[in-house]
Design a protein around this motif. Structure first.
Motif, PDB file in Angstrom:
ATOM      1  N   ASN A 166       0.836  -1.178   0.000  1.00  0.00           N
ATOM      2  CA  ASN A 166       0.000   0.000   0.000  1.00  0.00           C
ATOM      3  C   ASN A 166       0.885   1.246   0.000  1.00  0.00           C
ATOM      4  O   ASN A 166       1.697   1.429   0.883  1.00  0.00           O
ATOM      5  CB  ASN A 166      -0.852  -0.025   1.263  1.00  0.00           C
ATOM      6  CG  ASN A 166      -2.174   0.645   1.056  1.00  0.00           C
ATOM      7  OD1 ASN A 166      -2.461   1.173  -0.004  1.00  0.00           O
ATOM      8  ND2 ASN A 166      -2.985   0.638   2.093  1.00  0.00           N
ATOM      9  N   GLY A 167       0.724   2.101  -1.005  1.00  0.00           N
ATOM     10  CA  GLY A 167       1.518   3.325  -1.040  1.00  0.00           C
ATOM     11  C   GLY A 167       2.861   3.157  -1.712  1.00  0.00           C
ATOM     12  O   GLY A 167       3.619   4.113  -1.819  1.00  0.00           O
ATOM     13  N   ALA A 168       3.162   1.941  -2.191  1.00  0.00           N
ATOM     14  CA  ALA A 168       4.417   1.749  -2.931  1.00  0.00           C
ATOM     15  C   ALA A 168       4.264   2.381  -4.306  1.00  0.00           C
ATOM     16  O   ALA A 168       3.149   2.649  -4.752  1.00  0.00           O
ATOM     17  CB  ALA A 168       4.727   0.264  -3.060  1.00  0.00           C
ATOM     18  N   SER A 169       5.394   2.606  -4.988  1.00  0.00           N
ATOM     19  CA  SER A 169       5.307   3.232  -6.310  1.00  0.00           C
ATOM     20  C   SER A 169       4.563   2.321  -7.274  1.00  0.00           C
ATOM     21  O   SER A 169       3.927   2.788  -8.209  1.00  0.00           O
ATOM     22  CB  SER A 169       6.694   3.544  -6.839  1.00  0.00           C
ATOM     23  OG  SER A 169       7.344   2.359  -7.219  1.00  0.00           O
ATOM     24  N   THR A 170       4.615   0.994  -7.035  1.00  0.00           N
ATOM     25  CA  THR A 170       3.873   0.078  -7.900  1.00  0.00           C
ATOM     26  C   THR A 170       2.364   0.250  -7.726  1.00  0.00           C
ATOM     27  O   THR A 170       1.598   0.005  -8.639  1.00  0.00           O
ATOM     28  CB  THR A 170       4.243  -1.383  -7.581  1.00  0.00           C
ATOM     29  OG1 THR A 170       4.086  -1.586  -6.178  1.00  0.00           O
ATOM     30  CG2 THR A 170       5.668  -1.686  -7.964  1.00  0.00           C
TER      31      THR A 170
END
Lengths: 161, 400, 332
Positions: free
Chosen positions: C170-174
């Motif tokens: 959650n909130g990763a660049s992916t």
């Protein structure tokens, strides 16, 4: 883990409702359950289809509450007596030693933290003299320094500066 | 047959003096860090990574793999002798292994653990060689609901293997779930039960928890009961007697089967495998009351299961390029740094690496089982050195 | 053990002497000139073996040579890299504690996390970026049989809200890169976060999710085997390693979602030290061997001066803030 294998003489061999292990296990469970339920409401419960972060804690909390009540209610028929023969001295000193280590490691460094822990925890074992304690403290600090700082190069504060 | 040709090719590579040396080094270092509570293979491999840059990739990976299964052996040694699980998967070994040690059967427990692990390792090595493809297919059909089912099985297993009051066991399973909730929620990013402490954002460390429950608990109870003297009897005989051996063999077989299958699952099936194997032994045994008091099957089955699982957990890495646990993630990093792209094509692109690693696993296991007597006596001195200051060592490990 | 004790005793001796000596020895200009005089700790906010760690390990040797000192990696994972950021933000600015940050820790987290105890710009001294890490739009061809971005959007538009996309957290660049893509393409999908990229890719392989933004190096093996299909890059230019794969921007004008990795010091880091590390980085990033190694796993080197890097951080922070706002993602 180890202590439950061997029956230990119980101080309160009287029995009665207040002398049963399950009564107090139940009370502890209920207290924990209430705390969990209270906290879970702060997290938001979400909806049925897409549950929120507080949903699972709430369910677990309610289950715990039920089981706690069950424990207390059935304690009368239980045969497990409350074991009040707790080694307070050992529990206390070892716990304080660990807490001291946690508090000192970042502030005073590893060497001080290890020495402090050994000095605090040593009186928990009978037969330790001040000299033997100091020796084991210094040896342990030296060992830890060699292994973790020198060989493994883990970045931990060794001193307070 | 093609397979034997490939295995022979692997052995040819793994038996070169250089690779043999690194296999031995890996297994040796692994055993040592496995014995040192709290210093697991993850930390060690992370520290050894820079050294591996200068080595050829095959030698580097052979060494890292050796470190991993060496640590499994070492971890069960401390579990048996001082009741401190060196690795999460040896938690189950503590239950009956340490009980055996307290009855003066530490040698037998160590031998059963080592021989069981060796057998399981051998079988698992062949499984990797022969059945990688179908195993991966099984793993890839595993979706979230299946993992949920497996988790429920694990929790029920935990209740089953507990002794005493069922209600209290269920309570403890639920308390465990609450502890497991601590950290940042994966789906919503909400921090739960972290009390604003950033160190808890990744959850409660399993090693710290196991160390606290087993290690500190053991230290306190030892201090209270025996005035600080370690309670373990000297390792009398290293060999299990006939009765023990007879009971261990079928348990090892079952444990190996369970471990081989569950180890393939991404997400670390080895731990559930060890639990599952223990529960099945307890349920099938004619003497379930002995479990927890030094039942031979209670050591043999989970040890076989976790070693088989540790071995087959290489399958997702080698055939899909997907690491199933933190150690495998580091192995993946090591491969990537050496310019190897792990994935379904690895076996075709780098057959040398694939088969040499498999062959070296068997060789490494053999080395470990041969050094077992030495290991037993050194760890005896390790553990007696450890028993006085265990308190402080334990706490140190909880910090990282 | 005996020598260990001697070593420890001499440490104790030093401990008594050192505080008395330090004020005499330590003076700022000399510190910059003799830098580095002890091992430099590079703090990473992710566990050993992460994508960030792999890059760090590849440049470690050459960077040590260029700087003339040793580098030690320290992993402080947690809270999307914030644990490490906080640690470095509060460290002494002497050049011996450096953060290996990412567009995630310094671009995304600033707006994703509501309460941070530090400011990603004010509390850090940007030193220089290292690599550009492309995210690639990846699909499982058995679920979504699209070969181009246009086909992909067309298939998705037919079934709004039906298909899932995965991410490494959650909130990763992916996650946010895909959210940005959803907004740009006008499609509606359900986001499922996983704990790291291996389980996310596993889920895409077994059909739990249809597609995701993946860091190129994590899906290269699957791409070679043909089990997953790489449709388009999130970068503004095509990636040299796979020149046949177009960028998303070729279809959706102006779309770009790049993440970089780069070095930061605590605020107040001596400019002389910053320049010293930056020029060492320049040397390393011009080394052909390093460039090739990074390119082989799909990463392009990125060199900027400290001033340029400062501007990059500012720009990306603003850009990600918008993406975070539009996607409605929050992390507490």
């Amino acid at each position: 883990m180890a202590s439950e294998d061997m029956p230990r003489p119980s101080a309160s061999s009287g029995g009665g409702w207040l002398g049963k292990a399950d009564t107090w296990a139940g009370v502890a469970t209920i207290v924990l359950a209430l705390a969990v339920i209270y906290v879970s409401f702060e997290y938001g419960l979400g909806r049925g289809g897409r549950i929120g972060p507080g949903y699972v804690p709430l369910v677990i909390g309610l289950l715990l509450l039920g089981l706690g009540v069950l424990l207390v209610a059935r304690a009368g028929r239980s045969v497990d007596l409350l074991d009040t023969d707790i080694a307070w001295r050992q529990v206390g000193l070892v716990t304080v030693g660990i807490v001291a280590f946690a508090l000192l490691l970042d502030r005073a460094g590893m060497i001080v933290a290890i020495l402090a822990t050994v000095l605090i925890a040593a009186p928990a074992a009978y037969g330790n003299t001040l000299v033997s304690t100091l020796i084991s403290g210094v040896a342990l600090a030296a060992f830890s320094w060699c292994l973790f700082v020198y060989f493994l190069k883990i970045s931990i504060p060794v001193w307070w500066f | 047959m093609e397979l034997f040709g490939q295995l022979a090719y692997g052995f040819e590579l793994a038996l070169t003096p250089q690779n043999l040396l690194f296999c031995f080094l890996g297994a040796l270092i692994g055993t040592l860090v496995g014995v040192l509570p709290g210093l697991g293979p993850v930390a060690t491999i992370a520290m050894l990574l820079p050294i591996t840059f200068t080595l050829p990739p095959v030698a580097a990976l052979i060494m890292l793999a050796g470190l991993y299964y060496g640590a499994q052996y070492g971890g069960s040694t401390t579990a048996i002798l001082v009741n401190i699980p060196g690795e999460s998967s040896s938690v189950v070994t503590c239950l009956d292994g340490h009980a055996m040690a307290r009855k003066g059967r530490a040698g037998a427990a160590l031998a059963i653990a080592a021989l069981g692990s060796f057998f399981a390792g051998t079988v698992a090595t062949f499984i990797i060689a022969i059945f990688s493809a179908p195993m991966v297919w099984i793993a890839s059909t595993f979706q979230s609901p299946d993992y949920f089912g497996l988790m429920i099985f694990g929790l029920i297993a935990a209740v089953v293997l507990a002794q005493g009051s069922v209600v209290r066991s269920i309570v403890m399973v639920l308390v465990g779930l609450i502890i497991g909730l601590a950290g940042t929620g994966i789906t919503d990013g909400q921090s739960r039960f972290t009390f604003g402490i950033p160190y808890l954002s990744e959850g409660v460390s399993f090693v710290a928890l196991a160390m606290g429950l087993f290690g500190v608990g053991e230290v306190i109870s030892n201090l209270a009961r025996t005035f600080g003297k370690p309670e373990v009897q000297p390792v009398s005989s290293l060999w299990p007697n006939r009765d023990e051996a007879r009971r261990a063999v079928p348990a090892v077989l079952r444990g190996t089967a369970i471990g081989s299958i569950l180890g393939v699952l991404p997400g670390g099936g080895a731990l559930i495998a060890a639990f599952g194997a223990y529960v099945i032994e307890k349920k099938w045994s004619k003497r379930p009351e002995e479990f927890g008091h030094g039942a031979v099957e209670g050591v043999a089955a989970p040890e076989a299961a976790n070693n088989a699982g540790a071995q087959t957990s290489f399958i997702p890495l080698l055939t899909l390029g997907l690491p199933s646990n933190a150690v495998m993630a580091l192995m993946l990093a090591a491969m990537t740094i050496h310019g190897i792209v792990p994935g379904p094509k690895l076996m075709v692109e780098r057959p040398d690496l694939f088969w040499a690693m498999i062959a070296s696993m068997w060789i490494g296991n053999l080395m470990l089982v041969i050094t077992c007597p030495i290991d037993g006596s050194t760890s005896q001195s390790w553990s007696s050195a450890a028993s006085a200051p265990t308190a402080s060592r334990t706490r140190r490990s909880t910090c990282w | 053990m005996f020598f260990a004790r001697i070593a420890s005793l001499s440490q104790i001796g030093l401990a008594v002497l050192a505080p008395a000596l330090t004020p005499v020895l330590a003076s700022a200009p000399a510190a910059a000139q003799s830098y580095p005089s002890k091992p430099i700790t590079i703090v990473e906010g992710f566990p050993a073996g992460s994508g960030l760690d792999i890059i760090g390990r590849i440049i470690q040797g050459p960077l040590e040579k260029a700087l003339g000192g040793t580098i030690v990696f320290d992993y402080k994972s947690g809270a999307g890299g914030n644990v490490a950021s906080e640690y470095v933000a509060k460290a002494t600015p002497d050049g011996y504690t450096i953060l290996f940050g990412t567009a995630g820790t310094h671009g995304i987290n600033a707006s994703l996390y509501k309460k941070l105890s530090f400011d990603v710009e004010a509390d850090f001294t940007p030193i220089g970026p290292v690599v550009d890490v492309p995210n690639v739009l990846t699909v499982n061809p058995k679920i979504v049989d699209a070969k181009t971005v246009t086909e992909f959007i067309a298939i998705l538009k037919k079934q709004p809200g039906k298909l899932n996309y995965g991410s490494s957290g959650n909130g990763a660049s992916t996650h946010l890169g895909f959210a940005q893509f959803n907004v740009a393409a006008g499609i509606d999908m359900v986001h499922i976060p996983y704990k790291g990229s291996p389980p996310a890719i596993q889920a895409m392989l077994n059909g739990e999710t249809c597609c995701q933004f993946a860091q190129l190096q994590t899906v290269l093996g699957q791409h070679k085997a043909g089990t997953l299909r790489l449709i388009a890059m999130s970068t503004s230019k095509r990636v040299p390693l796979l020149p046949d794969i177009p960028t998303i921007g070729e279809t959706l004008k102006g779309f770009e979602s790049v993440t970089w990795y780069g070095f930061f010091g605590p605020k107040g880091l001596d400019a002389a030290i910053v320049n010293k590390i930056n020029s060492a980085l320049k040397t390393v990033l011009e080394d052909k061997e390093v460039v090739d190694k990074l390119a082989a796993i799909g990463n392009g080197v990125r060199y900027e001066t400290p001033e340029q890097f400062k501007a990059t951080v500012k720009k990306d922070r603003a850009q990600w803030a918008e993406v975070v706002k539009k996607s409605g993602a929050t992390v507490d």
